[in-house]
Scaffold this motif. Sequence first.
Motif, PDB file in Angstrom:
ATOM      1  N   UNK A  35       0.822  -1.209   0.000  1.00  0.00           N
ATOM      2  CA  UNK A  35       0.000   0.000   0.000  1.00  0.00           C
ATOM      3  C   UNK A  35       0.861   1.267   0.000  1.00  0.00           C
ATOM      4  N   UNK A  36       2.044   1.212  -0.639  1.00  0.00           N
ATOM      5  CA  UNK A  36       2.913   2.390  -0.575  1.00  0.00           C
ATOM      6  C   UNK A  36       2.590   3.405  -1.673  1.00  0.00           C
ATOM      7  N   UNK A  37       1.995   2.961  -2.786  1.00  0.00           N
ATOM      8  CA  UNK A  37       1.595   3.916  -3.812  1.00  0.00           C
ATOM      9  C   UNK A  37       0.250   4.516  -3.444  1.00  0.00           C
ATOM     10  N   UNK A  38       0.166   5.817  -3.537  1.00  0.00           N
ATOM     11  CA  UNK A  38      -1.071   6.480  -3.140  1.00  0.00           C
ATOM     12  C   UNK A  38      -1.912   6.763  -4.387  1.00  0.00           C
ATOM     13  N   UNK A  39      -3.066   6.146  -4.505  1.00  0.00           N
ATOM     14  CA  UNK A  39      -3.930   6.400  -5.656  1.00  0.00           C
ATOM     15  C   UNK A  39      -4.671   7.723  -5.457  1.00  0.00           C
ATOM     16  N   UNK A  40      -5.283   8.257  -6.522  1.00  0.00           N
ATOM     17  CA  UNK A  40      -6.163   9.409  -6.313  1.00  0.00           C
ATOM     18  C   UNK A  40      -7.265   8.996  -5.331  1.00  0.00           C
ATOM     19  N   UNK A  41      -7.642   9.908  -4.460  1.00  0.00           N
ATOM     20  CA  UNK A  41      -8.685   9.590  -3.480  1.00  0.00           C
ATOM     21  C   UNK A  41     -10.050   9.749  -4.138  1.00  0.00           C
ATOM     22  N   UNK A  42     -10.781   8.677  -4.197  1.00  0.00           N
ATOM     23  CA  UNK A  42     -12.138   8.731  -4.742  1.00  0.00           C
ATOM     24  C   UNK A  42     -12.948   7.592  -4.121  1.00  0.00           C
ATOM     25  N   UNK A  43     -14.187   7.446  -4.567  1.00  0.00           N
ATOM     26  CA  UNK A  43     -15.071   6.468  -3.916  1.00  0.00           C
ATOM     27  C   UNK A  43     -14.516   5.049  -4.087  1.00  0.00           C
ATOM     28  N   UNK A  66     -10.815  -5.491   0.172  1.00  0.00           N
ATOM     29  CA  UNK A  66      -9.870  -6.560  -0.188  1.00  0.00           C
ATOM     30  C   UNK A  66      -8.930  -6.875   0.971  1.00  0.00           C
ATOM     31  N   UNK A  67      -8.474  -5.841   1.655  1.00  0.00           N
ATOM     32  CA  UNK A  67      -7.549  -6.079   2.767  1.00  0.00           C
ATOM     33  C   UNK A  67      -8.271  -6.760   3.933  1.00  0.00           C
ATOM     34  N   UNK A  68      -9.501  -6.351   4.174  1.00  0.00           N
ATOM     35  CA  UNK A  68     -10.285  -6.980   5.239  1.00  0.00           C
ATOM     36  C   UNK A  68     -10.504  -8.459   4.961  1.00  0.00           C
ATOM     37  N   UNK A  69     -10.843  -8.787   3.726  1.00  0.00           N
ATOM     38  CA  UNK A  69     -11.091 -10.194   3.374  1.00  0.00           C
ATOM     39  C   UNK A  69      -9.801 -11.006   3.453  1.00  0.00           C
ATOM     40  N   UNK A  70      -8.700 -10.391   3.049  1.00  0.00           N
ATOM     41  CA  UNK A  70      -7.401 -11.079   3.123  1.00  0.00           C
ATOM     42  C   UNK A  70      -7.061 -11.423   4.573  1.00  0.00           C
ATOM     43  N   UNK A  83      -2.454   5.057   3.307  1.00  0.00           N
ATOM     44  CA  UNK A  83      -2.372   3.667   3.789  1.00  0.00           C
ATOM     45  C   UNK A  83      -2.631   3.601   5.296  1.00  0.00           C
ATOM     46  N   UNK A  84      -2.303   4.680   5.999  1.00  0.00           N
ATOM     47  CA  UNK A  84      -2.598   4.768   7.438  1.00  0.00           C
ATOM     48  C   UNK A  84      -4.114   4.717   7.670  1.00  0.00           C
ATOM     49  N   UNK A  85      -4.864   5.457   6.883  1.00  0.00           N
ATOM     50  CA  UNK A  85      -6.323   5.474   7.071  1.00  0.00           C
ATOM     51  C   UNK A  85      -6.938   4.123   6.732  1.00  0.00           C
ATOM     52  N   UNK A  86      -6.586   3.579   5.550  1.00  0.00           N
ATOM     53  CA  UNK A  86      -7.274   2.342   5.163  1.00  0.00           C
ATOM     54  C   UNK A  86      -6.698   1.101   5.841  1.00  0.00           C
ATOM     55  N   UNK A  87      -5.405   1.146   6.209  1.00  0.00           N
ATOM     56  CA  UNK A  87      -4.776  -0.046   6.788  1.00  0.00           C
ATOM     57  C   UNK A  87      -4.714  -0.044   8.303  1.00  0.00           C
ATOM     58  N   UNK A  88      -4.935   1.113   8.919  1.00  0.00           N
ATOM     59  CA  UNK A  88      -4.889   1.165  10.378  1.00  0.00           C
ATOM     60  C   UNK A  88      -6.108   1.861  10.995  1.00  0.00           C
ATOM     61  N   UNK A  89      -6.340   3.104  10.632  1.00  0.00           N
ATOM     62  CA  UNK A  89      -7.341   3.917  11.349  1.00  0.00           C
ATOM     63  C   UNK A  89      -8.735   3.283  11.283  1.00  0.00           C
ATOM     64  N   UNK A  90      -9.201   2.993  10.063  1.00  0.00           N
ATOM     65  CA  UNK A  90     -10.567   2.479   9.942  1.00  0.00           C
ATOM     66  C   UNK A  90     -10.704   1.080  10.556  1.00  0.00           C
ATOM     67  N   UNK A  91      -9.836   0.114  10.200  1.00  0.00           N
ATOM     68  CA  UNK A  91      -9.996  -1.200  10.844  1.00  0.00           C
ATOM     69  C   UNK A  91      -9.828  -1.149  12.359  1.00  0.00           C
ATOM     70  N   UNK A  92      -8.918  -0.326  12.846  1.00  0.00           N
ATOM     71  CA  UNK A  92      -8.688  -0.284  14.288  1.00  0.00           C
ATOM     72  C   UNK A  92      -9.848   0.380  15.031  1.00  0.00           C
TER      73      UNK A  92
END
Lengths: 172, 172
Positions: free
Chosen positions: A1-9, A18-22, B135-144
């Motif tokens: 998750x090091x590349x930051x995509x544009x923030x959108x829905x 996907x990360x939750x299911x993994x 990645x902090x928001x999607x990989x830590x903040x929200x799940x935590x």
Amino acid sequence: MSDVPPINIYSMTVPVLLNGIKNLTHILDKAEAYAAEKKIDPSVVIEARLALDMHPLRRQIQSVSDTAKGAVARLSGTENPSMPDTETTFAELKERLQKTVDFIKSVDPALFEGAETRDVVLKTPAREINFTGYSYVIGFVLPNLFFHITTAYAILRHNGVDLGKADYLRGG
Amino acid sequence: MSDVPPINIYSMTVPVLLNGIKNLTHILDKAEAYAAEKKIDPSVVIEARLALDMHPLRRQIQSVSDTAKGAVARLSGTENPSMPDTETTFAELKERLQKTVDFIKSVDPALFEGAETRDVVLKTPAREINFTGYSYVIGFVLPNLFFHITTAYAILRHNGVDLGKADYLRGG
């Protein structure tokens, strides 16, 4: 998750699913190994509950799948693939999660464009709830996804499976 | 939540934190009322756990506060207000949540601009974790966040407090 995509829905939703299911799949692997090691009938684990009127582990997994595929289908305007809740083994539950991932990955991210303002109607047994795509994600999809992942974790942890926070919070 | 804001790191994070804390406060209100009705010493509820080596209800609430205020401070570049974990009553725990909300609402949303690509270093007792804001928001903040809200719910539900999914999923 090091590349930051544009923030959108899309980027605020799909990688979280996907990360939750993994991570849930990893937790199920540990539960399955625990049952094998302790010679516990796997169905005892799969039917375990935190309270008599709460859903068992099995249903927590199915609900994660339903939440994730429903989110992707509704936001992208794609048909929601039917996955009847027939799973009774670890192998079948993990296959259900894999099928959910395969569906999510099959949907073109471009279809999510503008989905934040789209009307989303969620039909529950009790009522219909009207959302925008945005309020659906923040008010239902994300809390509901993590509710069922955490409840699965809690059922297993309460019953002695050797899990820790790091099993739940693994990176993408 | 019917108005749809522009999707950005602020709108994908802060409303989720505020809604989660609001619903957790509602759940605590129900737990407090249950203890009063059943003449249970409130500290029995506040110290309840799902497993002997899991944190009690009290700590779940403190962790929700820490996750939320840490997220806002790190993403906005604001100082993270110290809130020592000294709460031992329902009133104090709810005050902690209110102080967390007050801090979140005091921070100018403009300070979050571009935070998705900012470096975020999270120091845990075990190690340092390097994130981008995204990645902090999607990989830590929200799940935590939802881990600790759901675990609070599960501790109470397991112990017989009359809660349902609608108490957890209330709208904003």
